[in-house]
Write a protein that holds these residues in place. Structure first.
Motif, PDB file in Angstrom:
ATOM      1  N   LEU A 130       0.817  -1.207   0.000  1.00 49.15           N
ATOM      2  CA  LEU A 130       0.000   0.000   0.000  1.00 49.15           C
ATOM      3  C   LEU A 130       0.853   1.260   0.000  1.00 49.15           C
ATOM      4  O   LEU A 130       1.946   1.295   0.565  1.00 49.15           O
ATOM      5  CB  LEU A 130      -0.910   0.019   1.236  1.00 49.15           C
ATOM      6  CG  LEU A 130      -2.010  -1.047   1.293  1.00 49.15           C
ATOM      7  CD1 LEU A 130      -2.583  -1.152   2.700  1.00 49.15           C
ATOM      8  CD2 LEU A 130      -3.110  -0.727   0.295  1.00 49.15           C
ATOM      9  N   ARG A 131       0.337   2.292  -0.619  1.00 50.47           N
ATOM     10  CA  ARG A 131       0.957   3.600  -0.540  1.00 50.47           C
ATOM     11  C   ARG A 131       0.415   4.331   0.687  1.00 50.47           C
ATOM     12  O   ARG A 131      -0.688   4.061   1.150  1.00 50.47           O
ATOM     13  CB  ARG A 131       0.652   4.425  -1.796  1.00 50.47           C
ATOM     14  CG  ARG A 131       1.076   3.777  -3.098  1.00 50.47           C
ATOM     15  CD  ARG A 131       0.724   4.651  -4.290  1.00 50.47           C
ATOM     16  NE  ARG A 131      -0.694   4.970  -4.331  1.00 50.47           N
ATOM     17  CZ  ARG A 131      -1.621   4.168  -4.835  1.00 50.47           C
ATOM     18  NH1 ARG A 131      -1.291   2.979  -5.330  1.00 50.47           N
ATOM     19  NH2 ARG A 131      -2.891   4.533  -4.853  1.00 50.47           N
ATOM     20  N   LYS A 132       1.200   5.252   1.199  1.00 46.43           N
ATOM     21  CA  LYS A 132       0.711   6.051   2.319  1.00 46.43           C
ATOM     22  C   LYS A 132      -0.522   6.842   1.876  1.00 46.43           C
ATOM     23  O   LYS A 132      -0.559   7.397   0.776  1.00 46.43           O
ATOM     24  CB  LYS A 132       1.789   7.003   2.818  1.00 46.43           C
ATOM     25  CG  LYS A 132       1.373   7.745   4.093  1.00 46.43           C
ATOM     26  CD  LYS A 132       2.480   8.617   4.642  1.00 46.43           C
ATOM     27  CE  LYS A 132       2.001   9.297   5.924  1.00 46.43           C
ATOM     28  NZ  LYS A 132       3.035  10.205   6.475  1.00 46.43           N
ATOM     29  N   ASN A 133      -1.555   6.846   2.724  1.00 42.13           N
ATOM     30  CA  ASN A 133      -2.844   7.519   2.499  1.00 42.13           C
ATOM     31  C   ASN A 133      -3.731   6.801   1.486  1.00 42.13           C
ATOM     32  O   ASN A 133      -4.795   7.313   1.135  1.00 42.13           O
ATOM     33  CB  ASN A 133      -2.652   8.987   2.081  1.00 42.13           C
ATOM     34  CG  ASN A 133      -1.970   9.812   3.154  1.00 42.13           C
ATOM     35  OD1 ASN A 133      -2.224   9.604   4.336  1.00 42.13           O
ATOM     36  ND2 ASN A 133      -1.121  10.729   2.757  1.00 42.13           N
ATOM     37  N   GLU A 134      -3.311   5.634   1.005  1.00 41.73           N
ATOM     38  CA  GLU A 134      -4.173   4.852   0.124  1.00 41.73           C
ATOM     39  C   GLU A 134      -5.359   4.319   0.939  1.00 41.73           C
ATOM     40  O   GLU A 134      -5.233   3.972   2.117  1.00 41.73           O
ATOM     41  CB  GLU A 134      -3.403   3.695  -0.486  1.00 41.73           C
ATOM     42  CG  GLU A 134      -4.183   2.926  -1.546  1.00 41.73           C
ATOM     43  CD  GLU A 134      -3.327   1.923  -2.297  1.00 41.73           C
ATOM     44  OE1 GLU A 134      -3.886   1.128  -3.082  1.00 41.73           O
ATOM     45  OE2 GLU A 134      -2.091   1.931  -2.104  1.00 41.73           O
ATOM     46  N   VAL A 135      -6.520   4.248   0.302  1.00 45.14           N
ATOM     47  CA  VAL A 135      -7.750   3.808   0.973  1.00 45.14           C
ATOM     48  C   VAL A 135      -8.060   2.363   0.583  1.00 45.14           C
ATOM     49  O   VAL A 135      -7.955   1.990  -0.590  1.00 45.14           O
ATOM     50  CB  VAL A 135      -8.938   4.722   0.607  1.00 45.14           C
ATOM     51  CG1 VAL A 135     -10.245   4.164   1.189  1.00 45.14           C
ATOM     52  CG2 VAL A 135      -8.697   6.136   1.130  1.00 45.14           C
ATOM     53  N   VAL A 136      -8.437   1.569   1.582  1.00 47.64           N
ATOM     54  CA  VAL A 136      -8.865   0.190   1.342  1.00 47.64           C
ATOM     55  C   VAL A 136     -10.224  -0.021   1.990  1.00 47.64           C
ATOM     56  O   VAL A 136     -10.619   0.705   2.901  1.00 47.64           O
ATOM     57  CB  VAL A 136      -7.862  -0.839   1.916  1.00 47.64           C
ATOM     58  CG1 VAL A 136      -6.523  -0.738   1.216  1.00 47.64           C
ATOM     59  CG2 VAL A 136      -7.712  -0.671   3.427  1.00 47.64           C
ATOM     60  N   ARG A 137     -10.954  -0.998   1.496  1.00 48.45           N
ATOM     61  CA  ARG A 137     -12.220  -1.408   2.121  1.00 48.45           C
ATOM     62  C   ARG A 137     -11.916  -2.531   3.098  1.00 48.45           C
ATOM     63  O   ARG A 137     -11.222  -3.499   2.768  1.00 48.45           O
ATOM     64  CB  ARG A 137     -13.202  -1.891   1.053  1.00 48.45           C
ATOM     65  CG  ARG A 137     -14.409  -2.629   1.620  1.00 48.45           C
ATOM     66  CD  ARG A 137     -15.452  -1.679   2.216  1.00 48.45           C
ATOM     67  NE  ARG A 137     -16.295  -2.375   3.186  1.00 48.45           N
ATOM     68  CZ  ARG A 137     -17.216  -3.291   2.893  1.00 48.45           C
ATOM     69  NH1 ARG A 137     -17.424  -3.641   1.643  1.00 48.45           N
ATOM     70  NH2 ARG A 137     -17.935  -3.845   3.848  1.00 48.45           N
ATOM     71  N   THR A 138     -12.428  -2.426   4.307  1.00 51.23           N
ATOM     72  CA  THR A 138     -12.261  -3.486   5.297  1.00 51.23           C
ATOM     73  C   THR A 138     -13.499  -4.381   5.245  1.00 51.23           C
ATOM     74  O   THR A 138     -14.626  -3.905   5.412  1.00 51.23           O
ATOM     75  CB  THR A 138     -12.085  -2.898   6.699  1.00 51.23           C
ATOM     76  OG1 THR A 138     -13.188  -2.036   7.007  1.00 51.23           O
ATOM     77  CG2 THR A 138     -10.812  -2.088   6.778  1.00 51.23           C
ATOM     78  N   LEU A 139     -13.291  -5.674   5.008  1.00 48.76           N
ATOM     79  CA  LEU A 139     -14.406  -6.594   4.820  1.00 48.76           C
ATOM     80  C   LEU A 139     -14.769  -7.344   6.099  1.00 48.76           C
ATOM     81  O   LEU A 139     -15.918  -7.352   6.512  1.00 48.76           O
ATOM     82  CB  LEU A 139     -14.063  -7.595   3.706  1.00 48.76           C
ATOM     83  CG  LEU A 139     -13.829  -6.970   2.318  1.00 48.76           C
ATOM     84  CD1 LEU A 139     -13.323  -8.022   1.342  1.00 48.76           C
ATOM     85  CD2 LEU A 139     -15.111  -6.326   1.805  1.00 48.76           C
ATOM     86  N   TYR A 140     -13.763  -7.967   6.733  1.00 47.98           N
ATOM     87  CA  TYR A 140     -14.025  -8.690   7.978  1.00 47.98           C
ATOM     88  C   TYR A 140     -12.700  -8.962   8.670  1.00 47.98           C
ATOM     89  O   TYR A 140     -11.627  -8.711   8.110  1.00 47.98           O
ATOM     90  CB  TYR A 140     -14.774  -9.996   7.716  1.00 47.98           C
ATOM     91  CG  TYR A 140     -14.085 -10.956   6.777  1.00 47.98           C
ATOM     92  CD1 TYR A 140     -13.284 -11.983   7.255  1.00 47.98           C
ATOM     93  CD2 TYR A 140     -14.259 -10.846   5.396  1.00 47.98           C
ATOM     94  CE1 TYR A 140     -12.653 -12.868   6.390  1.00 47.98           C
ATOM     95  CE2 TYR A 140     -13.634 -11.724   4.520  1.00 47.98           C
ATOM     96  CZ  TYR A 140     -12.832 -12.733   5.022  1.00 47.98           C
ATOM     97  OH  TYR A 140     -12.206 -13.611   4.166  1.00 47.98           O
ATOM     98  N   LYS A 141     -12.746  -9.453   9.896  1.00 51.70           N
ATOM     99  CA  LYS A 141     -11.536  -9.743  10.652  1.00 51.70           C
ATOM    100  C   LYS A 141     -11.498 -11.208  11.052  1.00 51.70           C
ATOM    101  O   LYS A 141     -12.529 -11.878  11.131  1.00 51.70           O
ATOM    102  CB  LYS A 141     -11.458  -8.869  11.909  1.00 51.70           C
ATOM    103  CG  LYS A 141     -12.519  -9.179  12.959  1.00 51.70           C
ATOM    104  CD  LYS A 141     -12.380  -8.268  14.162  1.00 51.70           C
ATOM    105  CE  LYS A 141     -13.472  -8.574  15.199  1.00 51.70           C
ATOM    106  NZ  LYS A 141     -13.401  -7.672  16.362  1.00 51.70           N
ATOM    107  N   GLU A 142     -10.289 -11.699  11.292  1.00 53.40           N
ATOM    108  CA  GLU A 142     -10.093 -13.050  11.807  1.00 53.40           C
ATOM    109  C   GLU A 142      -8.836 -13.065  12.664  1.00 53.40           C
ATOM    110  O   GLU A 142      -7.958 -12.205  12.524  1.00 53.40           O
ATOM    111  CB  GLU A 142      -9.946 -14.071  10.663  1.00 53.40           C
ATOM    112  CG  GLU A 142     -11.245 -14.429   9.975  1.00 53.40           C
ATOM    113  CD  GLU A 142     -11.070 -15.524   8.929  1.00 53.40           C
ATOM    114  OE1 GLU A 142      -9.929 -16.062   8.820  1.00 53.40           O
ATOM    115  OE2 GLU A 142     -12.038 -15.837   8.223  1.00 53.40           O
ATOM    116  N   LYS A 143      -8.729 -14.034  13.545  1.00 53.60           N
ATOM    117  CA  LYS A 143      -7.544 -14.165  14.384  1.00 53.60           C
ATOM    118  C   LYS A 143      -6.377 -14.697  13.556  1.00 53.60           C
ATOM    119  O   LYS A 143      -6.548 -15.511  12.670  1.00 53.60           O
ATOM    120  CB  LYS A 143      -7.820 -15.104  15.556  1.00 53.60           C
ATOM    121  CG  LYS A 143      -8.763 -14.519  16.603  1.00 53.60           C
ATOM    122  CD  LYS A 143      -8.910 -15.462  17.794  1.00 53.60           C
ATOM    123  CE  LYS A 143      -9.829 -14.841  18.850  1.00 53.60           C
ATOM    124  NZ  LYS A 143      -9.971 -15.751  20.026  1.00 53.60           N
TER     125      LYS A 143
END
Length: 450
Positions: A130-143
């Motif tokens: 990723l580039r600094k300040n790039e935006v991503v969509r967060t879908l879900y989390k896992e351990k």
């Protein structure tokens, strides 16, 4: 005739291909081929991510899906990466439920080069940086396996994210800043802090600058490089790249993971989750405040150097300079003799041999010293000494309790030496010693013929 038939056959093939494509498009649009979950909101239609939509057509040529808008008969095209793979409606609804915790959640990347990985561990393959300040969509989390710094796990969690070029993978949240995306595609709640940081040019400059101990500047300007205290790793690392702020000095080596630097009302910057504060003075000078484990405040001055100055090159040049001084004495000799003080030889590898020096024991040379050892050329002359002497030669006698220093002067027919006094002062702030050379009033002068 043959050419005309070939052209006619070609036209027929083109017509049949176009007709087939039309029929495929028509049949696909007339019936649903599956259901998908919007992975990224459609701002121009104000359709939020997480919405389950019918899919009528997939075009691998245009790289789009044709989808139906909820509660309307309107159909629009969306890029393939913005939609999950079409499946049954029940499965799509189940997938939407999996993404529901992070519905409408996106994140700024605050670290340039932050990796997205194939698995939930820092040793996994990188699929994107990723580039600094790039935006991503967060879908879900896992351990997963938490990254560590100095053996201490970083705070955060593994998030499955999506970039705007369709790359999916796992990214640890420590260097991400979550915010809400508005329906129209503008940045919403949580984006204010990141936007403020992006606009702070002073902080951006401080974080991206390489900072060295203040005394480096004095050494370089005077051309008096003390190799014991000018080391490439010494300095202040803001953690702009690593996410860990570090202070490395002769008497201190500490590091702390942190999330961000926050600007205070007086213009200073305090590291969040770390006992470090930056006080900017100008573009080339900062003060770093640090609270040690005992709660005692410490203050250190750091400077930036010109881009063309490389510490590694300075260190290398100083080593070569010292070796050149030694070689100049060796070339003059390498053997020198004195009727009162013995025979002195300068050999390869900076090794000296000295026999017959008993008259200098113990007033100059410590008792028990062997007649050989290593030579250094590490001290610098100032003022009148510099005009009368060539430098200082330091003898480390084998089995001696201390070093022995002489001012030296190369003569046409030999080498003149005078016992030198080294005055040391300790700088507690940086943990280094300052050394100066003086010539005692009653210093013994020795002459060795070559």
């Amino acid at each position: 005739m043959i050419k005309s038939c070939k052209i006619s056959a070609m036209k027929n093939r083109i017509f049949l291909f176009a007709f087939s494509l039309f029929m495929l498009t028509f049949s696909s649009c007339s019936g649903v081929i599956g259901y998908g979950v919007l992975l990224w909101n459609v701002g121009e239609k104000e359709i939020p991510d997480g919405t389950v939509v019918p899919v009528y057509l997939k075009s691998n040529i245009s790289k789009v899906y044709v989808i139906g808008l909820p509660e309307t008969k309107e159909k629009i095209e969306v890029p393939l990466w913005k939609l999950s793979v079409p499946e049954s409606k029940s499965k799509a609804l189940k997938r939407a439920q999996k993404y529901s915790e992070y519905k409408g959640k996106y994140a700024f990347c605050i670290l340039d080069g932050l990796p997205i990985r194939a698995e939930k561990m820092n040793t996994s393959k990188q699929v994107y940086r990723l580039r600094k300040n790039e935006v991503v969509r967060t879908l879900y989390k896992e351990k997963g396996v938490s990254p560590t710094n100095g053996g201490v796990p970083l705070s955060g969690e593994w998030l499955h994210v999506l970039t705007d070029n369709g790359t999916e993978g796992w990214c640890f949240s420590y260097n991400l800043r979550l915010f809400e995306m508005n329906l129209d595609g503008t940045y919403g709640i949580g984006s204010e802090v990141v936007e403020a940081q992006k606009a702070d040019e002073t902080l951006e400059r401080i974080l991206s600058t390489v900072w060295y101990p203040e005394y480096y500047r004095g050494m370089i300007s005077k051309k008096q490089i003390d190799l014991d205290y000018i080391v490439p790793v010494y300095g202040f690392d803001s953690g702009y790249v690593s996410g860990t702020t570090k202070i490395s000095l002769p008497n201190l080596n500490v590091s702390f993971p942190y999330s961000e630097f926050e600007k205070s009302d007086n213009g200073d910057y305090k590291a969040k989750d770390a006992p470090v504060e930056i006080v900017p003075r100008n573009s080339k000078f900062i003060i770093v405040k640090y609270i040690d484990e005992g709660g005692k405040p410490k203050t250190y001055n750091f400077v930036s150097l010109d881009e063309n100055i490389k510490i590694e090159e300075i260190v290398s040049a100083e080593k070569n300079r010292r070796q050149g001084l030694y070689k100049s004495i060796q070339t003059l000799g390498p053997d020198f003799k004195s009727g009162n003080y013995g025979t002195l030889s300068f050999n390869d590898g900076n090794i000296f041999r000295w026999s017959g020096f008993s008259k200098l024991v113990p007033s100059v040379i410590p008792s028990g010293s062997k007649g050989f050892g290593i030579v250094e050329m590490k001290y610098f002359l100032d003022g009148t000494l510099k005009s009368s002497w060539d430098g200082v030669v330091t003898f480390h006698f084998e089995n001696a309790s201390r070093e022995v220093n002489f001012l030296y002067k190369k003569e046409v027919n030999g080498l003149r030496l005078a016992y030198a006094n080294i005055i040391e002062k300790y700088d507690d702030s940086f943990g280094r010693k300052y050394s100066s050379v003086s010539l005692p009033a009653n210093s013994m002068v020795l002459f060795f013929q070559k």
